[in-house]
Design a protein around this motif. Structure first.
Motif, PDB file in Angstrom:
ATOM      1  N   ASN A 163       2.240   8.160 -15.088  1.00  0.00           N
ATOM      2  CA  ASN A 163       3.292   9.172 -14.967  1.00  0.00           C
ATOM      3  C   ASN A 163       3.332   9.599 -13.509  1.00  0.00           C
ATOM      4  O   ASN A 163       2.326  10.069 -12.968  1.00  0.00           O
ATOM      5  N   PRO A 164       4.496   9.447 -12.836  1.00  0.00           N
ATOM      6  CA  PRO A 164       4.500   9.634 -11.392  1.00  0.00           C
ATOM      7  C   PRO A 164       4.241  11.077 -10.976  1.00  0.00           C
ATOM      8  O   PRO A 164       4.523  12.005 -11.715  1.00  0.00           O
ATOM      9  N   GLY A 165       3.703  11.217  -9.780  1.00  0.00           N
ATOM     10  CA  GLY A 165       3.435  12.544  -9.217  1.00  0.00           C
ATOM     11  C   GLY A 165       2.173  12.573  -8.371  1.00  0.00           C
ATOM     12  O   GLY A 165       2.119  13.292  -7.388  1.00  0.00           O
ATOM     13  N   PHE A 166       1.204  11.780  -8.759  1.00  0.00           N
ATOM     14  CA  PHE A 166      -0.090  11.850  -8.075  1.00  0.00           C
ATOM     15  C   PHE A 166      -0.702  10.458  -7.963  1.00  0.00           C
ATOM     16  O   PHE A 166      -0.515   9.624  -8.850  1.00  0.00           O
ATOM     17  N   GLY A 167      -1.459  10.255  -6.890  1.00  0.00           N
ATOM     18  CA  GLY A 167      -2.241   9.038  -6.763  1.00  0.00           C
ATOM     19  C   GLY A 167      -3.534   9.176  -7.563  1.00  0.00           C
ATOM     20  O   GLY A 167      -3.892  10.266  -8.015  1.00  0.00           O
ATOM     21  N   GLY A 168      -4.204   8.062  -7.745  1.00  0.00           N
ATOM     22  CA  GLY A 168      -5.540   8.093  -8.337  1.00  0.00           C
ATOM     23  C   GLY A 168      -5.598   8.264  -9.840  1.00  0.00           C
ATOM     24  O   GLY A 168      -6.665   8.548 -10.396  1.00  0.00           O
ATOM     25  N   GLN A 169      -4.476   8.077 -10.543  1.00  0.00           N
ATOM     26  CA  GLN A 169      -4.494   8.206 -12.003  1.00  0.00           C
ATOM     27  C   GLN A 169      -4.841   6.858 -12.645  1.00  0.00           C
ATOM     28  O   GLN A 169      -4.690   5.800 -12.037  1.00  0.00           O
ATOM     29  N   ILE A 221       5.110  -1.478   3.141  1.00  0.00           N
ATOM     30  CA  ILE A 221       4.505  -0.146   3.068  1.00  0.00           C
ATOM     31  C   ILE A 221       5.329   0.675   2.073  1.00  0.00           C
ATOM     32  O   ILE A 221       6.552   0.780   2.212  1.00  0.00           O
ATOM     33  N   HIS A 222       4.643   1.226   1.073  1.00  0.00           N
ATOM     34  CA  HIS A 222       5.313   1.989   0.003  1.00  0.00           C
ATOM     35  C   HIS A 222       5.244   3.480   0.337  1.00  0.00           C
ATOM     36  O   HIS A 222       4.171   4.016   0.620  1.00  0.00           O
ATOM     37  N   VAL A 223       6.401   4.139   0.313  1.00  0.00           N
ATOM     38  CA  VAL A 223       6.468   5.567   0.642  1.00  0.00           C
ATOM     39  C   VAL A 223       6.958   6.331  -0.592  1.00  0.00           C
ATOM     40  O   VAL A 223       8.060   6.065  -1.100  1.00  0.00           O
ATOM     41  N   ASP A 224       6.146   7.263  -1.062  1.00  0.00           N
ATOM     42  CA  ASP A 224       6.457   8.038  -2.268  1.00  0.00           C
ATOM     43  C   ASP A 224       7.087   9.369  -1.884  1.00  0.00           C
ATOM     44  O   ASP A 224       6.432  10.232  -1.305  1.00  0.00           O
ATOM     45  N   VAL A 225       8.356   9.518  -2.237  1.00  0.00           N
ATOM     46  CA  VAL A 225       9.104  10.744  -1.926  1.00  0.00           C
ATOM     47  C   VAL A 225       9.191  11.585  -3.207  1.00  0.00           C
ATOM     48  O   VAL A 225       9.703  11.118  -4.226  1.00  0.00           O
ATOM     49  N   PRO A 256       0.836  -1.209   0.000  1.00  0.00           N
ATOM     50  CA  PRO A 256       0.000   0.000   0.000  1.00  0.00           C
ATOM     51  C   PRO A 256       0.874   1.265   0.000  1.00  0.00           C
ATOM     52  O   PRO A 256       1.851   1.351   0.750  1.00  0.00           O
ATOM     53  N   SER A 257       0.505   2.218  -0.859  1.00  0.00           N
ATOM     54  CA  SER A 257       1.219   3.496  -0.924  1.00  0.00           C
ATOM     55  C   SER A 257       0.527   4.509  -0.027  1.00  0.00           C
ATOM     56  O   SER A 257      -0.638   4.873  -0.255  1.00  0.00           O
ATOM     57  N   ILE A 258       1.286   5.015   0.964  1.00  0.00           N
ATOM     58  CA  ILE A 258       0.682   5.959   1.916  1.00  0.00           C
ATOM     59  C   ILE A 258       0.381   7.318   1.293  1.00  0.00           C
ATOM     60  O   ILE A 258      -0.202   8.173   1.954  1.00  0.00           O
ATOM     61  N   LEU A 259       0.734   7.491   0.013  1.00  0.00           N
ATOM     62  CA  LEU A 259       0.397   8.756  -0.652  1.00  0.00           C
ATOM     63  C   LEU A 259      -1.106   9.050  -0.552  1.00  0.00           C
ATOM     64  O   LEU A 259      -1.510  10.207  -0.483  1.00  0.00           O
ATOM     65  N   SER A 260      -1.912   8.000  -0.533  1.00  0.00           N
ATOM     66  CA  SER A 260      -3.366   8.191  -0.466  1.00  0.00           C
ATOM     67  C   SER A 260      -3.917   8.067   0.955  1.00  0.00           C
ATOM     68  O   SER A 260      -5.135   8.069   1.146  1.00  0.00           O
ATOM     69  N   SER A 274      -0.262  -0.083  -4.421  1.00  0.00           N
ATOM     70  CA  SER A 274      -1.604   0.446  -4.629  1.00  0.00           C
ATOM     71  C   SER A 274      -1.903   1.494  -3.570  1.00  0.00           C
ATOM     72  O   SER A 274      -1.751   1.242  -2.372  1.00  0.00           O
ATOM     73  N   GLY A 275      -2.297   2.687  -4.024  1.00  0.00           N
ATOM     74  CA  GLY A 275      -2.614   3.779  -3.117  1.00  0.00           C
ATOM     75  C   GLY A 275      -4.109   3.933  -2.936  1.00  0.00           C
ATOM     76  O   GLY A 275      -4.684   3.542  -1.901  1.00  0.00           O
ATOM     77  N   SER A 276      -4.765   4.476  -3.954  1.00  0.00           N
ATOM     78  CA  SER A 276      -6.196   4.763  -3.796  1.00  0.00           C
ATOM     79  C   SER A 276      -7.038   3.503  -3.635  1.00  0.00           C
ATOM     80  O   SER A 276      -8.053   3.530  -2.933  1.00  0.00           O
ATOM     81  N   ALA A 277      -6.628   2.390  -4.270  1.00  0.00           N
ATOM     82  CA  ALA A 277      -7.436   1.171  -4.150  1.00  0.00           C
ATOM     83  C   ALA A 277      -7.318   0.531  -2.763  1.00  0.00           C
ATOM     84  O   ALA A 277      -8.032  -0.430  -2.457  1.00  0.00           O
ATOM     85  N   VAL A 318       5.042  -3.065  -9.801  1.00  0.00           N
ATOM     86  CA  VAL A 318       4.281  -2.105 -10.622  1.00  0.00           C
ATOM     87  C   VAL A 318       3.629  -1.085  -9.698  1.00  0.00           C
ATOM     88  O   VAL A 318       3.313  -1.385  -8.547  1.00  0.00           O
ATOM     89  N   ASP A 319       3.443   0.127 -10.228  1.00  0.00           N
ATOM     90  CA  ASP A 319       3.002   1.239  -9.377  1.00  0.00           C
ATOM     91  C   ASP A 319       2.217   2.242 -10.221  1.00  0.00           C
ATOM     92  O   ASP A 319       2.765   2.839 -11.144  1.00  0.00           O
ATOM     93  N   GLY A 320       0.943   2.382  -9.885  1.00  0.00           N
ATOM     94  CA  GLY A 320       0.114   3.376 -10.548  1.00  0.00           C
ATOM     95  C   GLY A 320      -1.128   2.764 -11.168  1.00  0.00           C
ATOM     96  O   GLY A 320      -1.030   1.942 -12.075  1.00  0.00           O
ATOM     97  N   GLY A 321      -2.280   3.126 -10.628  1.00  0.00           N
ATOM     98  CA  GLY A 321      -3.535   2.625 -11.194  1.00  0.00           C
ATOM     99  C   GLY A 321      -3.767   1.144 -10.969  1.00  0.00           C
ATOM    100  O   GLY A 321      -4.512   0.501 -11.710  1.00  0.00           O
ATOM    101  N   ILE A 322      -3.115   0.582  -9.914  1.00  0.00           N
ATOM    102  CA  ILE A 322      -3.282  -0.860  -9.650  1.00  0.00           C
ATOM    103  C   ILE A 322      -4.474  -1.062  -8.702  1.00  0.00           C
ATOM    104  O   ILE A 322      -4.500  -0.551  -7.583  1.00  0.00           O
ATOM    105  N   VAL A 374      10.732   2.418  -0.234  1.00  0.00           N
ATOM    106  CA  VAL A 374      10.785   3.873  -0.438  1.00  0.00           C
ATOM    107  C   VAL A 374      11.126   4.196  -1.898  1.00  0.00           C
ATOM    108  O   VAL A 374      12.172   3.780  -2.411  1.00  0.00           O
ATOM    109  N   HIS A 375      10.228   4.915  -2.539  1.00  0.00           N
ATOM    110  CA  HIS A 375      10.312   5.250  -3.971  1.00  0.00           C
ATOM    111  C   HIS A 375      10.736   6.710  -4.082  1.00  0.00           C
ATOM    112  O   HIS A 375       9.970   7.608  -3.738  1.00  0.00           O
ATOM    113  N   LEU A 376      11.962   6.931  -4.562  1.00  0.00           N
ATOM    114  CA  LEU A 376      12.540   8.275  -4.580  1.00  0.00           C
ATOM    115  C   LEU A 376      12.308   8.952  -5.930  1.00  0.00           C
ATOM    116  O   LEU A 376      13.039   8.696  -6.896  1.00  0.00           O
TER     117      LEU A 376
HETATM  118  C1  DX5 Z   1       2.686   7.653  -8.334  1.00  0.00           C
HETATM  119  C2  DX5 Z   1       3.173   7.013  -7.061  1.00  0.00           C
HETATM  120  C3  DX5 Z   1       2.328   5.890  -6.640  1.00  0.00           C
HETATM  121  C4  DX5 Z   1       0.927   6.279  -6.253  1.00  0.00           C
HETATM  122  C5  DX5 Z   1       0.006   5.205  -6.699  1.00  0.00           C
HETATM  123  O1  DX5 Z   1       3.284   8.865  -8.460  1.00  0.00           O
HETATM  124  O2  DX5 Z   1       4.483   6.543  -7.260  1.00  0.00           O
HETATM  125  O3  DX5 Z   1       2.925   5.097  -5.629  1.00  0.00           O
HETATM  126  O4  DX5 Z   1       0.746   6.490  -4.883  1.00  0.00           O
HETATM  127  O5  DX5 Z   1      -1.285   5.590  -6.430  1.00  0.00           O
HETATM  128  P1  DX5 Z   1      -2.528   4.866  -7.101  1.00  0.00           P
HETATM  129  O6  DX5 Z   1      -2.492   3.444  -6.674  1.00  0.00           O
HETATM  130  O7  DX5 Z   1      -3.687   5.624  -6.539  1.00  0.00           O
HETATM  131  O8  DX5 Z   1      -2.388   5.027  -8.591  1.00  0.00           O
END
Ligand code: DX5
Ligand code: ZN
Length: 220
Positions: free
Chosen positions: A141-147, A33-37, A8-12, A197-200, A175-179, A66-68
């Protein structure tokens, strides 16, 4: 038997409830636990640094993945390792000396991860696959959750799975993003075995535990 990882990505997450939300992930069977920096330069958003990693370290026994998403990540590897990161994943786009950077991460006792954006070709990481304990394919494309998941990335997962198997690597293919439970089987079939997975998870309508269980069911 493959060991599938749910991260789980704590971004969400709700950051006012971070410790209890991480505890909910742990008790629901999350693996990491996935941490998005993010630094507001490499990606158009800013998030957290070593301070929050250190707080997460005190909130759970789970490995911290930790994802930098930052420029010049080599400047901060010690700080994140000391904060309690279990794995550090760097973007090939930010690392002119990726070979040295991955060796540096390993020397700190962390799992060395390399990742690439949707627009970056697989050949960019080919020369360092043998140095990676984890390869992360960004499926947005990294930067935001929920894409929305980008289906163009499926071919890259297949290709990296083939190359890892070809060199006998047991690195995780993450894999990371929209999962979510609808996209997870697609990336799993392509060869991924670690799912961020963040939002899910954190925005799942029936709660964090149900979100993680839905992902576990999608793994099958
Ligand atoms: C994207 C981040 C992801 C993000 C995924 O910039 O690297 O880790 O939190 O979020 P969801 O699962 O909502 O696409
Ligand atoms: Zn991430």
């Amino acid at each position: 038997m493959t060991n599938y990882i749910i991260a789980p990505s704590i971004l969400s997450a709700d950051f006012t409830q971070l410790a209890s939300q991480i505890a909910a992930c742990e008790s629901a069977g999350a693996d990491w636990i996935h941490v998005d920096v993010m630094d507001g330069h490499f990606v158009p958003n800013m998030t957290v640094g070593p301070l929050i990693v250190e707080a997460c370290r005190r909130a759970t026994k789970l490995p911290l993945d930790v994802h930098l998403m930052i420029e010049k990540p080599e400047r901060y590897l010690e700080a994140f390792a000391e904060a309690g990161a279990s794995g550090l994943t760097v973007h090939v786009e930010t690392c002119p000396h990726i070979h040295r950077t991955l060796e540096h991460i390993r020397s700190l006792g962390c799992r060395a991860g390399v990742t690439l954006n949707p627009g970056t070709p697989v050949v960019m990481i080919d020369p360092v696959l043998h140095l990676a304990d984890l390869v992360l394919v960004l499926t947005v494309n990294p930067g935001f959750g929920g894409q929305a998941f980008l289906s163009e990335t499926i071919g890259k997962i297949t290709e990296i799975r083939r190359r890892l198997d070809g060199i006998g690597s047991e690195a995780y293919l993450e894999v990371d993003g929209g999962i979510a439970s609808n996209t997870l089987p697609i990336v799993k079939n392509a060869g991924a075995n670690a799912f961020v997975s963040g939002s899910a998870v954190f925005k799942y309508p029936r709660g964090i535990q149900a979100g993680i269980w839905a992902l576990r069911e999608a793994i099958g």
